[in-house]
Design a protein around this motif. Structure first.
Motif, mmCIF file in Angstrom:
data_model
loop_
_atom_site.group_PDB
_atom_site.id
_atom_site.type_symbol
_atom_site.label_atom_id
_atom_site.label_comp_id
_atom_site.label_asym_id
_atom_site.label_seq_id
_atom_site.Cartn_x
_atom_site.Cartn_y
_atom_site.Cartn_z
ATOM 1 N N ILE A 287 45.049 39.198 48.777
ATOM 2 C CA ILE A 287 46.100 40.364 49.097
ATOM 3 C C ILE A 287 45.674 41.499 49.044
ATOM 4 O O ILE A 287 45.537 42.441 49.890
ATOM 5 C CB ILE A 287 47.436 39.906 48.555
ATOM 6 N N ASN B 114 50.649 34.922 53.127
ATOM 7 C CA ASN B 114 50.361 36.013 52.186
ATOM 8 C C ASN B 114 50.650 37.174 53.311
ATOM 9 O O ASN B 114 49.800 37.392 54.285
ATOM 10 C CB ASN B 114 48.874 36.045 51.869
ATOM 11 N N HIS C 195 53.585 41.991 49.771
ATOM 12 C CA HIS C 195 53.335 41.338 48.700
ATOM 13 C C HIS C 195 52.191 42.016 47.703
ATOM 14 O O HIS C 195 51.679 41.605 46.807
ATOM 15 C CB HIS C 195 52.346 39.894 49.025
ATOM 16 N N TRP D 39 53.536 42.715 44.213
ATOM 17 C CA TRP D 39 53.267 41.300 43.379
ATOM 18 C C TRP D 39 52.119 41.091 43.009
ATOM 19 O O TRP D 39 51.623 40.669 41.705
ATOM 20 C CB TRP D 39 54.082 40.282 44.310
#
Length: 378
Positions: free
Chosen positions: A316, A336, A341, A344
């Motif tokens: 990511i 993803n 994201h 995170w």
């Protein structure tokens, strides 16, 4: 200090794809805030605190809170304060004299009774700044937080090394106010000028439950206690936005020695703890107050990052959001998204740095089995 440093070289290689990195109280705050992990509380009246650290008696001890509040009786408190003075002096001498190395010194905090005690002990904390990571402030209110942050700032100006504060949100006011979000935003506003001095925001769920005469069972995670769960959600909503602060989860009251659990073939205390730590993380919380040494390993093992999760995070953050919006995971079993994201993923890589990354075919229970030599149940 390094998590899982008691494992043999062979066990570390077989369990970890990426081993944990070392840290100490001088590590930059951005990394250190996630390193507190399972914080073991010990009563301030315990006369063996320095000895525990010097002998390495508690396996896996990486952060400790010496408690001068609820863990000592009101009539014992002044004697406990004197004991803390002696223990800190002994720890400092051991560190300076070489009988306690810095890589075996856990992150060390003192939980004061209130802001008045913090002010009274400020000089003691300055003198012991080489061994103390910071102070914990219980039952934080707007007034106490403002005073405490100013005192901690003064300590930092005089101390030889960084000194942090960890406020605990557990006051009656927090539960009874008509607009809790507004109150929490006020607290966040008070905290903001002292952002670099705040290591964690902690949640005192036992005190909050106690206001209503509630005590959880071993099969009841805090997120099933509706009154307190809503308060936790509000705290994360305000302090967790943008990963600005690390929020630490409440105590799990149940523990069991491994010998007892093995004899009874009942691991409910360990399984309940690990379930709650998993729910903590799912709800944006990293860190756990521990009341017994046997709780440390399950908590720490739960923070080591699974292989697939780590590689998803790497992918990511390595993607180009200007060209790619979404990509499949390494196992082609989930989506993803690069932008939603990203935060995170940053948290996962910080956690991976401190707690390590599991090999592809192991997990937290695999680590517990290796340490406990328990293969039948865990």
């Amino acid at each position: 200090m390094r998590y899982f440093n008691y494992l043999s070289h062979g066990d570390r290689k077989s369990l970890f794809f990426r081993e944990p990195a070392p840290f100490d109280k001088t590590t930059e705050r951005e990394m250190l805030r996630s390193a507190v992990g399972g914080l073991l509380y010990i009563p301030g009246g315990n006369p063996t605190i320095a000895q525990i650290l010097q002998t390495g008696k508690v396996q896996g001890l990486a952060s400790m809170a010496i408690c001068l509040e609820d863990a000592v009786g009101d009539q014992e408190r002044e004697e406990a304060v004197l004991n803390v003075e002696k223990q800190l002096s002994d720890i400092r001498r051991a560190l300076l004299g070489g009988s306690l190395s810095r890589d075996r010194l856990p992150l060390l905090f003192v939980r004061v009774k209130d802001v008045d005690m913090l002010e009274r002990l400020a000089r003691l904390f300055v003198e012991n700044s080489p061994v103390l990571t910071g102070v914990i402030l219980p039952k934080t209110t707007r007034e106490s937080l403002q005073r405490a942050l100013s005192i901690v700032e003064t300590i930092n100006q005089e101390a030889k090394e960084p000194f942090y504060i960890m406020p605990i949100l557990e006051s009656v006011e927090l539960m009874l106010c008509d607009d809790r979000i507004s109150l929490l935003r006020e607290l966040a506003s008070i905290a903001e000028p002292f952002f670099d001095r705040i290591l964690n925001i902690r949640i005192g769920a036992t005190d909050l439950c106690g206001l209503y005469g509630i005590r959880r069972n071993v099969d009841t995670p805090i997120y099933q206690v509706a009154t307190v769960a809503s308060c936790i959600a509000d705290i994360v909503r305000v302090f967790g936005l943008g990963d600005r602060y690390t929020i630490s989860g409440p105590v799990w009251e149940y523990y069991s020695t491994i010998a007892r659990a093995r004899a009874l073939q009942n691991w409910s205390e360990v399984e309940g703890l690990m379930q709650e730590v998993a729910l903590d993380q799912q709800n944006g919380i990293c860190g756990k107050t521990c009341v017994h040494p046997t709780q440390l390993l399950p908590v720490q093992a739960s923070y080591a990052v699974p292989y697939e999760r780590y590689h998803d995070a790497v992918a990511i953050l390595g993607g180009d959001p200007g060209r790619v919006g979404v990509m499949p995971s390494i196992r082609h079993n989930k989506m993803n998204e690069l932008k939603p994201h990203a935060l995170w993923a940053n948290k996962m890589l910080r956690q991976a740095e401190l707690y390590g990354v599991y090999q592809e075919n192991t997990d937290a229970k695999g680590l517990l089995r290796a340490v406990y030599n328990e293969g039948d149940y865990l």
